[in-house]
Motif scaffolding. Sequence first.
Motif, mmCIF file in Angstrom:
data_model
loop_
_atom_site.group_PDB
_atom_site.id
_atom_site.type_symbol
_atom_site.label_atom_id
_atom_site.label_comp_id
_atom_site.label_asym_id
_atom_site.label_seq_id
_atom_site.Cartn_x
_atom_site.Cartn_y
_atom_site.Cartn_z
ATOM 1 N N GLU A 143 0.836 -1.200 0.000
ATOM 2 C CA GLU A 143 0.000 0.000 0.000
ATOM 3 C C GLU A 143 0.873 1.253 0.000
ATOM 4 O O GLU A 143 1.860 1.327 0.735
ATOM 5 N N PRO A 144 0.524 2.277 -0.803
ATOM 6 C CA PRO A 144 1.265 3.539 -0.765
ATOM 7 C C PRO A 144 1.065 4.236 0.571
ATOM 8 O O PRO A 144 -0.031 4.200 1.144
ATOM 9 N N MET A 145 2.125 4.875 1.059
ATOM 10 C CA MET A 145 2.068 5.490 2.381
ATOM 11 C C MET A 145 1.554 6.924 2.359
ATOM 12 O O MET A 145 1.209 7.473 3.399
ATOM 13 N N ASN A 146 1.532 7.547 1.179
ATOM 14 C CA ASN A 146 1.110 8.945 1.124
ATOM 15 C C ASN A 146 0.615 9.300 -0.280
ATOM 16 O O ASN A 146 0.767 8.524 -1.229
ATOM 17 N N ASP A 147 0.012 10.472 -0.399
ATOM 18 C CA ASP A 147 -0.535 10.918 -1.683
ATOM 19 C C ASP A 147 0.557 11.152 -2.715
ATOM 20 O O ASP A 147 0.342 10.956 -3.916
ATOM 21 N N ILE A 150 1.254 7.886 -4.347
ATOM 22 C CA ILE A 150 0.137 7.537 -5.239
ATOM 23 C C ILE A 150 0.225 8.322 -6.532
ATOM 24 O O ILE A 150 0.151 7.765 -7.637
ATOM 25 N N ASP A 151 0.372 9.646 -6.418
ATOM 26 C CA ASP A 151 0.360 10.520 -7.593
ATOM 27 C C ASP A 151 1.573 10.291 -8.483
ATOM 28 O O ASP A 151 1.447 10.230 -9.714
ATOM 29 N N ARG A 152 2.754 10.150 -7.861
ATOM 30 C CA ARG A 152 3.955 10.003 -8.683
ATOM 31 C C ARG A 152 3.989 8.652 -9.387
ATOM 32 O O ARG A 152 4.353 8.565 -10.563
ATOM 33 N N TYR A 153 3.619 7.584 -8.687
ATOM 34 C CA TYR A 153 3.620 6.281 -9.338
ATOM 35 C C TYR A 153 2.624 6.261 -10.495
ATOM 36 O O TYR A 153 2.929 5.776 -11.589
ATOM 37 N N ARG A 154 1.441 6.815 -10.266
ATOM 38 C CA ARG A 154 0.423 6.824 -11.312
ATOM 39 C C ARG A 154 0.874 7.665 -12.511
ATOM 40 O O ARG A 154 0.758 7.234 -13.660
ATOM 41 N N ARG A 178 14.775 18.358 -8.166
ATOM 42 C CA ARG A 178 14.875 17.876 -6.791
ATOM 43 C C ARG A 178 13.755 16.899 -6.444
ATOM 44 O O ARG A 178 13.897 16.080 -5.533
ATOM 45 N N SER A 179 12.618 16.997 -7.151
ATOM 46 C CA SER A 179 11.511 16.093 -6.840
ATOM 47 C C SER A 179 11.877 14.639 -7.112
ATOM 48 O O SER A 179 11.290 13.718 -6.533
ATOM 49 N N ILE A 180 12.874 14.427 -8.000
ATOM 50 C CA ILE A 180 13.306 13.068 -8.315
ATOM 51 C C ILE A 180 13.921 12.404 -7.081
ATOM 52 O O ILE A 180 13.931 11.182 -6.944
ATOM 53 N N GLN A 181 14.441 13.230 -6.166
ATOM 54 C CA GLN A 181 15.062 12.686 -4.971
ATOM 55 C C GLN A 181 14.044 12.139 -3.976
ATOM 56 O O GLN A 181 14.439 11.487 -3.004
ATOM 57 N N GLN A 182 12.765 12.404 -4.207
ATOM 58 C CA GLN A 182 11.750 11.877 -3.310
ATOM 59 C C GLN A 182 11.312 10.499 -3.807
ATOM 60 O O GLN A 182 10.807 10.366 -4.918
ATOM 61 N N PRO A 183 11.504 9.472 -3.009
ATOM 62 C CA PRO A 183 11.237 8.105 -3.450
ATOM 63 C C PRO A 183 9.768 7.724 -3.338
ATOM 64 O O PRO A 183 8.932 8.507 -2.863
ATOM 65 N N LEU A 184 9.464 6.514 -3.784
ATOM 66 C CA LEU A 184 8.137 5.934 -3.597
ATOM 67 C C LEU A 184 8.154 5.162 -2.277
ATOM 68 O O LEU A 184 9.024 4.318 -2.065
ATOM 69 N N VAL A 185 7.207 5.459 -1.394
ATOM 70 C CA VAL A 185 7.199 4.868 -0.056
ATOM 71 C C VAL A 185 5.926 4.030 0.110
ATOM 72 O O VAL A 185 4.813 4.535 -0.058
ATOM 73 N N TYR A 186 6.112 2.751 0.426
ATOM 74 C CA TYR A 186 4.992 1.822 0.575
ATOM 75 C C TYR A 186 5.083 1.089 1.912
ATOM 76 O O TYR A 186 6.167 0.918 2.460
ATOM 77 N N SER A 187 3.938 0.663 2.392
ATOM 78 C CA SER A 187 3.921 -0.284 3.512
ATOM 79 C C SER A 187 3.684 -1.665 2.923
ATOM 80 O O SER A 187 3.004 -1.812 1.899
ATOM 81 N N ILE A 188 4.255 -2.665 3.560
ATOM 82 C CA ILE A 188 4.047 -4.046 3.134
ATOM 83 C C ILE A 188 3.600 -4.833 4.354
ATOM 84 O O ILE A 188 4.251 -4.807 5.393
ATOM 85 N N THR A 189 2.454 -5.464 4.235
ATOM 86 C CA THR A 189 1.833 -6.161 5.360
ATOM 87 C C THR A 189 1.629 -7.625 5.011
ATOM 88 O O THR A 189 1.107 -7.940 3.933
#
Length: 403
Positions: A143-147, A150-154, A178-189
């Motif tokens: 699951e994505p951890m933040n908006d 969600i927005d960047r992956y989509r 600089r926005s490229i330096q922000q990664p995709l953050v997910y939770s894995i359960t």
Amino acid sequence: MKIMWRKIASLFQKEICPYCFEYFHIKDTPFRCTSPPSRCAPAPDAIYQSAWADSRPLGKVLKPSGKFKDRFKQSHRCGSCGHQSRKRLCPHCHSDLPHTTGQFKNYIFAVIGAKEAGKSHYIAVLINQLKKQIGPNMDMLLEPMNDKTIDRYRKDFYNPVYDDGKVIEATHSALADRSIQQPLVYSITFSGKSLLGNERIKKAFVLVFFDTAGEDLNDEDVMSTVNKYIYRSDGIVLLIDPLQLLSVRDQVPNDTALPQKNTESVDILNRTTRLIEKGCELKPTDKIKTPLAIAFSKFDAVLPLIDPQFQLHATANHDKGFDMGDFEAINIEMMSLLDQWNGQDIIHLAQTRYTKHGFFGLSALGCNPHDTSKIPSVIPRRVEDPFLWLLAQNRIIKKVRHK
């Protein structure tokens, strides 16, 4: 009493920010006011602006008082509007921290490789496969951890490949964007049945995926500036385009669309190795403990060169955990191919400097779009293997052997 002591211990344990990759303690984290702008006027945040070149006014930063009793609070009251906020910030970059910070470990996985090695396509397809096929088969929920994730992956990954059927444009350099330096953050359960037969959550983690522009790996000084995440990663996937190897380019059929020649993969691996050695302050005699998965991408383009009896052609079965028998067969096959393709230097470097390394072959798209930039259909093959191997090396999933 045990719960209280765990909370106290969590305040002093070292955490890593999944955005700027700096270490911090929870007791030192500020909060951000989450009241609507009409109730509490946003304010400039100099630290966030410096970190991400983003000058938008944001919710007020609520700094801890420094009193010992306040270090145990899970929220902070805004002095302006009185709202109680639970949104923690990284002390170094003021990014919003995952709400699980202090409860679950953040695992950082880096995807690196030369320009046009297929890094963005790999991430686009891997995440989609984890959500829709691999995850359900392993009782694993991504699951994505933040908006922002969600927005960047989509926008940057899913839409171009799956909706538009087009090749993803080359990732911009983090120095330029600089926005490229922000990664995709997910939770894995991970879920499963309890002894009583009830469905329950067994464990959970935070996963960080970072996609690097190929040109940011062409200079060691640039790497040390924008690629700090590499030496603080829990696993690295090095993607190698086999069509960049001279011996492969000479052997593939004449009608194969070849990419423009880019940086040698062994050079990227050498720079990565030096960066980790310096960042982790290793001695020349120390081996690197970060698991390294060396994966040949775009494998569909070189199938005519592959023995039809190879395990690479089989379908992996990782339902109960990571299949070590399958991995060991493919690891040997890939090293033999790399030896035939004059890639002995890559094998030698991995074996000499890394305690845990593995060789893989995969195809994210299942086609070679170099000539048209169009993707008729996405037919992934073994994209999950390097990722699941990294999970197994970090003891997140089990290693199994199927009969």
